[in-house]
Design an enzyme around this catalytic site. Sequence first.
Site, PDB file in Angstrom:
ATOM      1  N   CYS A   4       0.841  -1.204   0.000  1.00  0.00           N
ATOM      2  CA  CYS A   4       0.000   0.000   0.000  1.00  0.00           C
ATOM      3  C   CYS A   4       0.875   1.253   0.000  1.00  0.00           C
ATOM      4  CB  CYS A   4      -0.919  -0.006   1.220  1.00  0.00           C
ATOM      5  SG  CYS A   4      -1.811   1.544   1.447  1.00  0.00           S
ATOM      6  N   ASP A  30      -0.992  16.094  -2.319  1.00  0.00           N
ATOM      7  CA  ASP A  30      -1.344  15.161  -3.383  1.00  0.00           C
ATOM      8  C   ASP A  30      -0.321  15.301  -4.520  1.00  0.00           C
ATOM      9  OD1 ASP A  30      -4.278  13.678  -4.278  1.00  0.00           O
ATOM     10  OD2 ASP A  30      -2.798  14.091  -5.842  1.00  0.00           O
ATOM     11  N   HIS A  46      -3.714   1.193   8.458  1.00  0.00           N
ATOM     12  CA  HIS A  46      -4.378   0.912   7.181  1.00  0.00           C
ATOM     13  C   HIS A  46      -5.843   0.564   7.372  1.00  0.00           C
ATOM     14  CE1 HIS A  46      -4.593  -0.303   2.940  1.00  0.00           C
ATOM     15  NE2 HIS A  46      -5.499  -1.162   3.391  1.00  0.00           N
ATOM     16  N   ASN A  85     -13.437   9.972  -1.398  1.00  0.00           N
ATOM     17  CA  ASN A  85     -13.861   9.045  -2.438  1.00  0.00           C
ATOM     18  C   ASN A  85     -13.873   7.632  -1.862  1.00  0.00           C
ATOM     19  OD1 ASN A  85     -14.005  11.094  -4.389  1.00  0.00           O
ATOM     20  ND2 ASN A  85     -11.822  10.911  -4.829  1.00  0.00           N
ATOM     21  N   THR A  93      -9.081   5.455  -5.914  1.00  0.00           N
ATOM     22  CA  THR A  93      -7.993   4.769  -6.624  1.00  0.00           C
ATOM     23  C   THR A  93      -6.922   4.242  -5.680  1.00  0.00           C
ATOM     24  OG1 THR A  93      -6.805   6.843  -6.997  1.00  0.00           O
ATOM     25  CG2 THR A  93      -8.333   6.129  -8.721  1.00  0.00           C
ATOM     26  N   HIS A  96      -6.490   3.087   0.683  1.00  0.00           N
ATOM     27  CA  HIS A  96      -6.110   3.398   2.066  1.00  0.00           C
ATOM     28  C   HIS A  96      -6.881   4.686   2.357  1.00  0.00           C
ATOM     29  CE1 HIS A  96      -2.755   3.836   5.305  1.00  0.00           C
ATOM     30  NE2 HIS A  96      -3.587   4.845   5.480  1.00  0.00           N
ATOM     31  N   HIS A  98      -8.433   8.069   2.910  1.00  0.00           N
ATOM     32  CA  HIS A  98      -7.820   9.403   2.876  1.00  0.00           C
ATOM     33  C   HIS A  98      -8.887  10.461   2.651  1.00  0.00           C
ATOM     34  CE1 HIS A  98      -7.720   7.652  -1.174  1.00  0.00           C
ATOM     35  NE2 HIS A  98      -7.927   8.874  -1.643  1.00  0.00           N
ATOM     36  N   HIS A 100      -9.453  14.199   1.052  1.00  0.00           N
ATOM     37  CA  HIS A 100      -8.918  15.266   0.210  1.00  0.00           C
ATOM     38  C   HIS A 100      -9.358  16.618   0.779  1.00  0.00           C
ATOM     39  CE1 HIS A 100      -8.102  12.742  -3.519  1.00  0.00           C
ATOM     40  NE2 HIS A 100      -8.950  11.952  -2.890  1.00  0.00           N
TER      41      HIS A 100
HETATM   42  P1  5GP Z   1      -8.570   8.781  -4.706  1.00  0.00           P
HETATM   43  O1  5GP Z   1      -8.964   8.825  -6.143  1.00  0.00           O
HETATM   44  O2  5GP Z   1      -8.218   7.372  -4.265  1.00  0.00           O
HETATM   45  O3  5GP Z   1      -9.577   9.429  -3.797  1.00  0.00           O
HETATM   46  O4  5GP Z   1      -7.286   9.691  -4.584  1.00  0.00           O
HETATM   47  C1  5GP Z   1      -5.995   9.216  -4.515  1.00  0.00           C
HETATM   48  C2  5GP Z   1      -5.089  10.411  -4.616  1.00  0.00           C
HETATM   49  O5  5GP Z   1      -3.795  10.019  -4.255  1.00  0.00           O
HETATM   50  C3  5GP Z   1      -5.023  11.001  -6.029  1.00  0.00           C
HETATM   51  O6  5GP Z   1      -5.449  12.359  -5.976  1.00  0.00           O
HETATM   52  C4  5GP Z   1      -3.550  10.854  -6.404  1.00  0.00           C
HETATM   53  O7  5GP Z   1      -3.060  11.977  -7.110  1.00  0.00           O
HETATM   54  C5  5GP Z   1      -2.877  10.694  -5.065  1.00  0.00           C
HETATM   55  N1  5GP Z   1      -1.687   9.851  -5.087  1.00  0.00           N
HETATM   56  C6  5GP Z   1      -1.577   8.627  -5.668  1.00  0.00           C
HETATM   57  N2  5GP Z   1      -0.348   8.122  -5.457  1.00  0.00           N
HETATM   58  C7  5GP Z   1       0.321   9.050  -4.728  1.00  0.00           C
HETATM   59  C8  5GP Z   1       1.651   9.102  -4.201  1.00  0.00           C
HETATM   60  O8  5GP Z   1       2.451   8.190  -4.344  1.00  0.00           O
HETATM   61  N3  5GP Z   1       2.007  10.214  -3.499  1.00  0.00           N
HETATM   62  C9  5GP Z   1       1.121  11.246  -3.305  1.00  0.00           C
HETATM   63  N4  5GP Z   1       1.570  12.308  -2.597  1.00  0.00           N
HETATM   64  N5  5GP Z   1      -0.137  11.235  -3.780  1.00  0.00           N
HETATM   65  C10 5GP Z   1      -0.518  10.150  -4.492  1.00  0.00           C
HETATM   66 ZN    ZN Z   2      -2.354   1.398   3.621  1.00  0.00          ZN
END
Ligand code: 5GP
Ligand code: ZN
Length: 115
Positions: A4, A30, A46, A85, A93, A96, A98, A100
Amino acid sequence: MSDCIFCKIAAHEIGAQIVYEDDEVMAFEDANPQLPVHTLIIPKAHYAHIGDAVPPELLGQLFSKVGVVAGLKGVDGDGYRVVVNTGEDGRQTVHHLHIHVLGGAQMPIRMGPAD
Ligand code: 5GP
Ligand code: ZN
């Protein structure tokens, strides 16, 4: 979880621009910002998503940092959007949990009934 990406960021195994950190929670920028301010807040432990039996105390710790991060990023005055999300339809995507925090400009999408 060993595969992860956010667990690895939480463990300082891979880099991120850290905005806030304590024993339970981390906030970092991000990697693909959608607005001038786009910071993610995660629990260090996690959980796949917000419905993944997250202890209520931890949810409180996590969400209590939204205002802290908004202040650190300077968007507490003009406002911001908080997004969690969840799952496929929610277009999550990274699996884990999170939060925003998005701001620094007006949101491109207005939620609610059409004008
Ligand atoms: P989700 O679509 O899951 O809500 O958002 C995942 C977010 O994580 C996306 O906005 C993406 O740009 C960000 N993200 C994905 N991989 C990484 C990473 O390795 N480092 C950072 N800082 N952000 C990431
Ligand atoms: Zn995780």
